[in-house]
Design an enzyme around this catalytic site. Sequence first.
Site, mmCIF file in Angstrom:
data_model
loop_
_atom_site.group_PDB
_atom_site.id
_atom_site.type_symbol
_atom_site.label_atom_id
_atom_site.label_comp_id
_atom_site.label_asym_id
_atom_site.label_seq_id
_atom_site.Cartn_x
_atom_site.Cartn_y
_atom_site.Cartn_z
ATOM 1 N N SER A 146 0.846 -1.181 0.000
ATOM 2 C CA SER A 146 0.000 0.000 0.000
ATOM 3 C C SER A 146 0.889 1.241 0.000
ATOM 4 C CB SER A 146 -0.885 -0.025 1.256
ATOM 5 O OG SER A 146 -1.680 1.124 1.327
ATOM 6 N N LYS A 172 -1.336 -0.927 -4.305
ATOM 7 C CA LYS A 172 -2.525 -0.165 -3.886
ATOM 8 C C LYS A 172 -2.104 1.270 -3.625
ATOM 9 C CE LYS A 172 -5.023 -0.093 0.495
ATOM 10 N NZ LYS A 172 -5.761 -0.966 1.440
ATOM 11 N N LYS A 174 -3.361 5.064 -2.251
ATOM 12 C CA LYS A 174 -4.351 5.843 -1.523
ATOM 13 C C LYS A 174 -4.745 7.047 -2.380
ATOM 14 C CE LYS A 174 -4.142 3.567 2.484
ATOM 15 N NZ LYS A 174 -5.292 2.974 3.179
ATOM 16 N N ASP A 199 -7.515 2.990 -2.985
ATOM 17 C CA ASP A 199 -8.225 3.003 -1.697
ATOM 18 C C ASP A 199 -8.560 4.443 -1.346
ATOM 19 O OD1 ASP A 199 -9.256 2.606 0.818
ATOM 20 O OD2 ASP A 199 -7.410 1.810 1.705
ATOM 21 N N GLU A 224 -11.488 0.716 -3.271
ATOM 22 C CA GLU A 224 -11.783 0.381 -1.881
ATOM 23 C C GLU A 224 -12.440 1.555 -1.164
ATOM 24 O OE1 GLU A 224 -8.271 -1.139 0.022
ATOM 25 O OE2 GLU A 224 -9.218 -1.160 1.990
ATOM 26 N N ASP A 249 -14.329 -1.900 3.227
ATOM 27 C CA ASP A 249 -13.363 -2.067 4.308
ATOM 28 C C ASP A 249 -14.016 -1.518 5.585
ATOM 29 O OD1 ASP A 249 -11.278 -1.695 6.133
ATOM 30 O OD2 ASP A 249 -9.979 -0.578 4.795
ATOM 31 N N LYS A 273 -10.436 -6.922 8.020
ATOM 32 C CA LYS A 273 -9.427 -6.625 9.036
ATOM 33 C C LYS A 273 -9.916 -7.288 10.314
ATOM 34 C CE LYS A 273 -7.601 -2.413 7.047
ATOM 35 N NZ LYS A 273 -8.011 -1.033 6.731
ATOM 36 N N GLY A 301 -4.565 -4.451 6.582
ATOM 37 C CA GLY A 301 -3.626 -4.261 7.686
ATOM 38 C C GLY A 301 -3.860 -2.948 8.401
#
Length: 383
Positions: A146, A172, A174, A199, A224, A249, A273, A301
């Site tokens: 990420s 991934k 952000k 995400d 996400e 998520d 998670k 995570g």
Amino acid sequence: MRSITIRQINIYPIAMTLVERLRTSFGEEPFKAAILIELQTDEGITGWGECSAEIKPGYSPETVGTAQHILQQFLIPALLGKTLHSATEVPALLSEVRGHPLAKHGLEAAVWDALAKANDMSLAEAFAMHLPDGHTPRGYATVGVSIGIKPSVEATLDTIRLRLSQGYERIKLKIRPGWDVELARGVRAELPDITLMLDANSAYTLADADHLSQLDEFNLLMLEQPLAYDDIFEHSKLQPRLQTPICLDESIHSANDVRLALELGACRIINLKPARVGGYTESLEIYKVCVENNVPLWIGGLLETGIGRSANLAFASLPGVTLPSDISATDRYYAPDLTEPPFVLGPNSTIAAPTGPGIGVEVKLDRVREAAARWERDNPYRV
Ligand code: MG
């Protein structure tokens, strides 16, 4: 299964210095906080768990301060002296406390570890005992990396290339409003074939649906959590307007949330998670719902130390976890970590799950004490 009787539970709020600060739509934190849970049994076995509460109520409403209060005053007293045959008995014992999943997860994880150690089995084996036949652990988790929000597309590309060269095969990124379509376009122009996902950490509203649909042209593995952290309904209005699969998520706190999201068509992928859903018992229920519905599942995570990371790796090694999980190698996060040996990236973007009893890694008590002292010194919100 041999039972355990819980004699003592100690908690250690800790502060960990991150190798690389992760910037998301929430902003940045000065260090990574957590609470470690050390559980002793009558037979002298130690089980470790990690509560991923943060400094501020950002990702979750829980903080280190609230989790300390709930653990000390309510959750720990509910377990002391109890004899348990399975960690799946823990949620019922904690059911008088509503909410506080991160605190409950940390405690339940310590029970999973102690029980697995008492029975000389790995956590992955302990989890698999509660799954249908054929769900044999693979021995490794497929993982991705990420990448936080960077100052430019070029800086993002540099980091992606570094991670690809290290062997990570799923990237991934952000995103947030103003840092999304052009980012994806810029990355895809240079790296058309990588496995890429975005995400949003709840940074958008349903009014952004047309804007977000522009992401469809970039062949993303998933988008996400685009909408509110507590929403499922509006995601069910957004998903039909996108070709890109939505992954939920923050919105998923239980197996029932997964059932609702699938029934409404709010997502096509689940990020689990274990901390967010209150523990591995609920995680196993979510796993089963996803398997029954053929829904791709992966493990997210919360920048766990080696204690929480090893347990998540064990869960991510189960065969129903079908997409790469957000569990990078230790050197991405902490130098050193609280546990040995470090987790290293293996072939094909995998990390081996520990094979020893319980979490299968050695907790370095001197480093735990150091991290606890750092919390005492640097904690900006004393309670
Ligand atoms: Mg996320």
